[in-house]
Design an enzyme around this catalytic site. Structure first.
Site, short mmCIF file in Angstrom:
data_model
loop_
_atom_site.label_atom_id
_atom_site.label_comp_id
_atom_site.label_asym_id
_atom_site.label_seq_id
_atom_site.Cartn_x
_atom_site.Cartn_y
_atom_site.Cartn_z
N ASN A 1 80.49 29.77 76.41
CA ASN A 1 79.04 30.01 76.43
C ASN A 1 78.39 29.47 75.17
OD1 ASN A 1 76.58 31.57 77.47
ND2 ASN A 1 76.81 32.41 75.40
N GLU A 2 77.36 28.66 75.34
CA GLU A 2 76.51 28.19 74.23
C GLU A 2 77.32 27.86 72.97
OE1 GLU A 2 73.20 30.96 73.71
OE2 GLU A 2 72.29 30.25 75.56
N TYR B 1 64.95 29.69 77.90
CA TYR B 1 64.07 30.86 77.93
C TYR B 1 62.68 30.42 77.53
CZ TYR B 1 68.33 33.56 78.41
OH TYR B 1 69.51 34.07 78.88
N GLU C 1 71.42 30.13 82.78
CA GLU C 1 70.56 31.13 82.13
C GLU C 1 69.15 30.58 82.14
OE1 GLU C 1 71.63 32.90 78.35
OE2 GLU C 1 73.76 32.74 78.81
N ASN D 1 76.68 35.47 75.08
CA ASN D 1 77.27 35.51 73.74
C ASN D 1 78.46 36.45 73.68
OD1 ASN D 1 75.22 33.79 72.94
ND2 ASN D 1 73.93 35.40 72.10
N GLN E 1 68.41 38.13 82.95
CA GLN E 1 69.59 38.67 83.59
C GLN E 1 69.13 39.53 84.76
OE1 GLN E 1 72.55 40.18 80.82
NE2 GLN E 1 72.17 38.56 79.35
O1 AHR Z 1 70.91 36.27 77.95
C1 AHR Z 1 70.87 36.67 76.62
C2 AHR Z 1 71.60 35.70 75.72
O2 AHR Z 1 70.89 34.50 75.64
C3 AHR Z 1 72.97 35.29 76.16
O3 AHR Z 1 73.95 36.17 75.73
C4 AHR Z 1 73.16 33.97 75.48
O4 AHR Z 1 74.01 33.12 76.19
C5 AHR Z 1 71.76 33.43 75.35
O5 AHR Z 1 71.49 32.99 74.07
#
Ligand code: AHR
Length: 540
Positions: A211-212, A283, A334, A111, A391
């Site tokens: 990104n996203e 995630y 990610e 982000n 990460q």
């Molecule tokens: O990795 C944490 C966040 O998760 C990243 O900044 C974003 O790309 C995702 O939503």
């Protein structure tokens, strides 16, 4: 709390059941549907070093460092620390990542990148501005920027995957950064790099086009058609500076998004010809998606595989529309478990440098699922050619720092095994496993297996997740074609799924030596403890 956060979409996904029905036979052929019918039967894995799926691109075990919380400041860069070198790089962290052998690291976001002006982070440090980062409501001193990251990558021996700001940033600024990094001299931006003391170009090959951008939480969020056009424009301009680039378009942020797959299709209709890959993010939680049911949680890697198949199908559909000879690969840039430390979503006044954000504490079951996710990436090696554990340091991370040293969280171990052993080609294993029923998912194999083979060294590795929370399982490996010698085995297990490592007790969840396989060279067996992830080596 932002009105539309990532969490909001995860909750939504669990309500609608999106992304939960997985290709459950994956990870092996399944016999029997009810646990009672096949309980106690040995699990059999048929392996043959001649039967491979695809080469494994080492970048599939990459990672990610964002300007977020304490990932950069207090993580890899801390000039005040007694543990840092003259550049301000934490020596212990640098050595750890070097030793791990992380092949590729994505930077600077996430982000964060969608509001980042890369010009703020170059040149003499004294003249760099402190900036309010609006993605995470934090202060970025800009002491660490592109040049510091690329210098750090060289010391670590890792390849950079640079993210571009396609939120507030323009295509022109993106191309300027490519020029700054990759052109030798004689242009405005390459000469600026030289003026900053870096004569040789970095030749950064891999870039993320934003990104996203599908997420309403993203700075500069836009529609798929708008983003697709902007990505195509940026890619064209960037390739004028350096035609050799590998470019990743920004795909859907996950199956929980209302625009999932439709976003990917519309984006690719605009930019297919200009990019090499599309991104996937995911995630996993042992909350909304599973209702806290750990046996379901340990099956969630199968839903990652379904996501991969679905996004690949969209790529191929657009390829068909365009009659393109080019096949896109996937960048799963990610992925991780993340659901407890969500404070970064909140506008909670942490307007400071290096706030403690997203400092997820990982337990044994998280590490087991990370093992399963690694198995899925191995099995999908043909299509997924790059992926990033999100990460690496302090932020949803395997490595945590404090002023005196570092800590290896539970998820460090399966990740380190992937880096050490998952090389060469992915093996096409045939797995016969008993199953259990997972609500909303159907029959899931107790044992999830993936394998790799290095033709040059003759080394073979099998990665085995035992999802059974209560019982061990006897596994028989049947070698076909050749009979490799059994080598060492390591296992991550424990009696408490919720056990964690802390600075005070860093070894609660650590690998143990597992018993060697016994039997004949062509048929050997061993026992997988309940709740375990095991790596076993063989050599031909
Ligand atoms: O990795 C944490 C966040 O998760 C990243 O900044 C974003 O790309 C995702 O939503």
């Amino acid at each position: 709390m932002r009105s539309l956060s990532r969490r909001h979409f995860l909750e939504d996904a669990s309500k609608t059941g999106i992304a939960l029905g997985a290709n459950l036979a994956f990870g092996g052929h399944i016999f029997g549907q009810s646990p009672a019918a096949n309980a106690g039967q040995p699990i059999r894995i048929y392996a043959d070093s001649r039967r491979t799926l695809a080469p494994i691109h080492p970048e599939v075990f990459g990672s990610f460092l964002e300007h977020l919380g304490r990932a950069i400041y207090e993580g890899i860069y801390d000039p005040q620390s007694k543990l840092s070198d003259a550049n301000g790089f934490r020596k212990d962290v640098l050595e750890e990542i070097k030793k791990l052998g992380v092949p590729l690291i994505r930077y600077p976001g996430g982000n964060f990148v969608s509001g980042y002006n890369w010009l703020d982070g170059i040149g003499p440090k004294a003249s760099r501005p402190a900036v309010l980062d609006k993605a995470w409501n934090s202060i970025n001193s800009n002491e660490f920027g592109t040049d510091e990251f690329l210098a750090w990558c060289r010391l670590v021996g890792t390849e950079p995957l640079l993210g571009l700001n396609l939120g507030t940033g323009t295509a022109e600024q993106a191309a300027a950064l490519v020029e700054y990094c990759n052109l030798e001299k004689g242009t405005r931006w390459s000469d600026l790099r030289r003026k900053n003391g870096i004569s040789e170009p970095y030749k950064v090959q891999k870039w993320c086009l934003g990104n996203e951008m599908d997420g309403p939480w993203q700075i500069g969020h836009m529609t798929a058609a708008e983003y697709g056009l902007k990505a195509a424009d940026a890619a064209r301009q960037m390739r004028y500076a350096d035609p050799s680039l590998k470019l990743v378009a920004c795909g859907s942020s996950g199956p929980g998004m209302p625009t999932y797959l439709e976003w990917d299709r519309e984006v690719l209709e605009q930019c297919y010809d200009y990019v090499d890959a599309i991104s996937l993010h995911r995630y996993f939680t042992n909350a909304e998606e599973t209702g806290g049911d750990s046996s379901k949680f340990l099956a969630m890697n199968l839903s990652m595989e379904r996501q991969i198949d679905e996004v690949a199908a969209v790529c191929d559909m657009v390829r068909g529309h365009k009659r393109s000879p080019k096949k896109l690969w996937l960048s799963f840039d990610e992925w991780n478990v993340w659901y407890r430390a969500r404070s970064g979503d909140a506008m909670n006044g942490h307007r400071q440098s290096a706030p403690h954000l997203l400092e997820e504490v990982y337990n044994l079951e998280d590490a087991l699922l990370v093992g399963g996710l690694i198995n899925s990436l191995i099995r999908k090696a043909e299509r997924v050619q790059l992926a990033c554990l999100a990460q690496l340091v302090n932020v949803i991370a395997p490595i945590m720092t404090n002023p005196n040293g570092l800590l290896r969280q539970t998820i460090y171990y399966p990740y380190s095994w992937a880096l050490e052993f998952a090389r060469g080609s992915a093996l096409e294993l045939l797995v016969e496993s008993s199953t259990y029923d997972v609500p909303g998912m159907g029959a899931v194999s107790y044992v999830d297996a993936a394998g790799t083979y290095q033709a040059d060294t003759g080394k073979i590795a099998l990665f085995l997740l035992n999802r059974d929370l209560a019982k061990p399982h006897q596994v028989e490996i049947v070698w076909e074609g050749s009979s490799p010698r059994a080598g060492d085995a390591r296992v991550l297990t424990g009696s408490d799924l919720k056990a964690t490592n802390t600075f005070e007790a860093p070894s609660r969840v650590v690998p143990q030596k597992a018993e060697k396989a016994s039997g004949t060279p062509s048929r050997s067996s061993f026992e997988l403890p309940p709740r375990s992830y095991t790596v076993v080596e063989w050599s031909l």
